[in-house]
Design a protein around this motif. Sequence first.
Motif, PDB file in Angstrom:
ATOM      1  N   ILE A   6      14.042  -2.132   4.245  1.00  0.00           N
ATOM      2  CA  ILE A   6      14.212  -0.876   3.605  1.00  0.00           C
ATOM      3  C   ILE A   6      12.778  -0.463   2.762  1.00  0.00           C
ATOM      4  N   ARG A   7      12.804   0.807   2.426  1.00  0.00           N
ATOM      5  CA  ARG A   7      11.647   1.266   1.515  1.00  0.00           C
ATOM      6  C   ARG A   7      12.246   1.002   0.022  1.00  0.00           C
ATOM      7  N   ARG A  28       4.760  -4.114   0.277  1.00  0.00           N
ATOM      8  CA  ARG A  28       3.259  -4.529   0.253  1.00  0.00           C
ATOM      9  C   ARG A  28       2.271  -4.162   1.244  1.00  0.00           C
ATOM     10  N   ALA A  29       3.126  -3.920   2.327  1.00  0.00           N
ATOM     11  CA  ALA A  29       2.142  -3.307   3.482  1.00  0.00           C
ATOM     12  C   ALA A  29       1.959  -1.789   3.167  1.00  0.00           C
ATOM     13  N   VAL A  84      12.875 -11.008   2.249  1.00  0.00           N
ATOM     14  CA  VAL A  84      11.479 -11.325   2.156  1.00  0.00           C
ATOM     15  C   VAL A  84      10.785 -10.378   2.955  1.00  0.00           C
ATOM     16  N   ASP A  85      11.571  -9.720   4.063  1.00  0.00           N
ATOM     17  CA  ASP A  85      11.077  -8.681   5.039  1.00  0.00           C
ATOM     18  C   ASP A  85      10.722  -7.419   3.884  1.00  0.00           C
ATOM     19  N   ASP A  86      11.711  -7.117   3.121  1.00  0.00           N
ATOM     20  CA  ASP A  86      11.803  -5.861   2.068  1.00  0.00           C
ATOM     21  C   ASP A  86      10.293  -5.780   1.399  1.00  0.00           C
ATOM     22  N   ALA A  95      -3.412  -6.445  -0.535  1.00  0.00           N
ATOM     23  CA  ALA A  95      -4.144  -7.410   0.138  1.00  0.00           C
ATOM     24  C   ALA A  95      -3.635  -8.713  -0.286  1.00  0.00           C
ATOM     25  N   THR A  96      -3.623  -8.884  -1.566  1.00  0.00           N
ATOM     26  CA  THR A  96      -3.104 -10.176  -2.222  1.00  0.00           C
ATOM     27  C   THR A  96      -2.415  -9.900  -3.559  1.00  0.00           C
ATOM     28  N   ALA A  97      -1.665 -10.727  -3.958  1.00  0.00           N
ATOM     29  CA  ALA A  97      -0.837 -10.599  -5.071  1.00  0.00           C
ATOM     30  C   ALA A  97      -0.268 -11.599  -5.719  1.00  0.00           C
TER      31      ALA A  97
END
Length: 256
Positions: free
Chosen positions: A4-5, A74-75, A67-69, A80-82
Motif C-alpha cells: 500500500i501507499r 522507502r523506495a 515488511v513489503d509496505d 537509501a539507508t535508515a
Amino acid sequence: MPAIRSALSIEGDGPAVFLIHGIGASRHSWDGLVQALKDRYRVYAYDLRGHGKSPIPPPPYTLDDLVDDLEALRAELGVATAHVFGHSLGGMIAPAYARRYPQRVLSLGLLSTAAARTADDSARVKGVVKAMREKGVAPVLETLKDRWFTPEFAARRPEVIARRMQQVIDTDPDVFLSVFDIYAETEMAPWLPEVTAPALVLTGEFDGGCPPRLNAEIVRLMPQAELCVLPGLRHAILLEAADQVAPPVLEFLGRH
C-alpha cells in the motif's frame, strides 16, 4: 498482497529514521519521541495498513505484507539507508525488514516487543486474541489498559488512556485482530541471529507481555544488540514516558 501507499509524517533533517507503531495505534504514538529526534534526524513516522490514514486492504495480513509496505515507502521516498525503530508489533516488523533488506538498515530499535516466548507466554497472548474474537474487542480492552499503563499514569492522565482506547475501538475489528494474530503468532527467535544490524532492545520493567527476561533473550540471540530496561514502566512507554525513552534512543543513534 500488493504493498500500500502508507500515510506518513516527515519531520526534521539528518540521517533517516523510520518509526513503526504497534497494534491498533497510529504514527502519532511517536509524537513525543519525534520531538526529541527531529533536531538531528529526518524522521518518517507512518501508519500501518488498516490504521490511521493509510488504506485498508481486506485482511488478513501477514508480517511479510507489513515488511513489503515499509520497503515500498522507502523506495518511494528515495531513502537509501535508515535507522528503523518499531514498538510492539513494530518491533517485529523492523527486524523482519532488516533480515530481508540488510543493506538498507543502519541500526534497529526493538521497543516493547517479544521473542523466545515460552509455551505459557504464547498461550497468554493467544488467549487475549481468542477472548476478543469471542467477546468483541471493546470488552477485553480493560485488561489491555492495565497491561499497557501504570496505575499512577492512569490516575494522572485519564484523557491519554481514553484516547488510546478509542483509537483501538475505531480500528476495523478485522484489521485489529489480524495484526494481533501476527503479533501473537510471530516467533522471531529462530531467525534473529541472522539480523546483524546494531540493535537497541528496550522495554519497561513491568511490561507483562514483553518483559525484560524475553528482551534479554532477544539480545542474546542478536549479534549486535544491547538491552535497556526502563524502570517502573509497562507497555505503553511511548505514550506514558517519551521523555524516558528519548535519552537511550538518542545515545544509541549517536553511536550508529
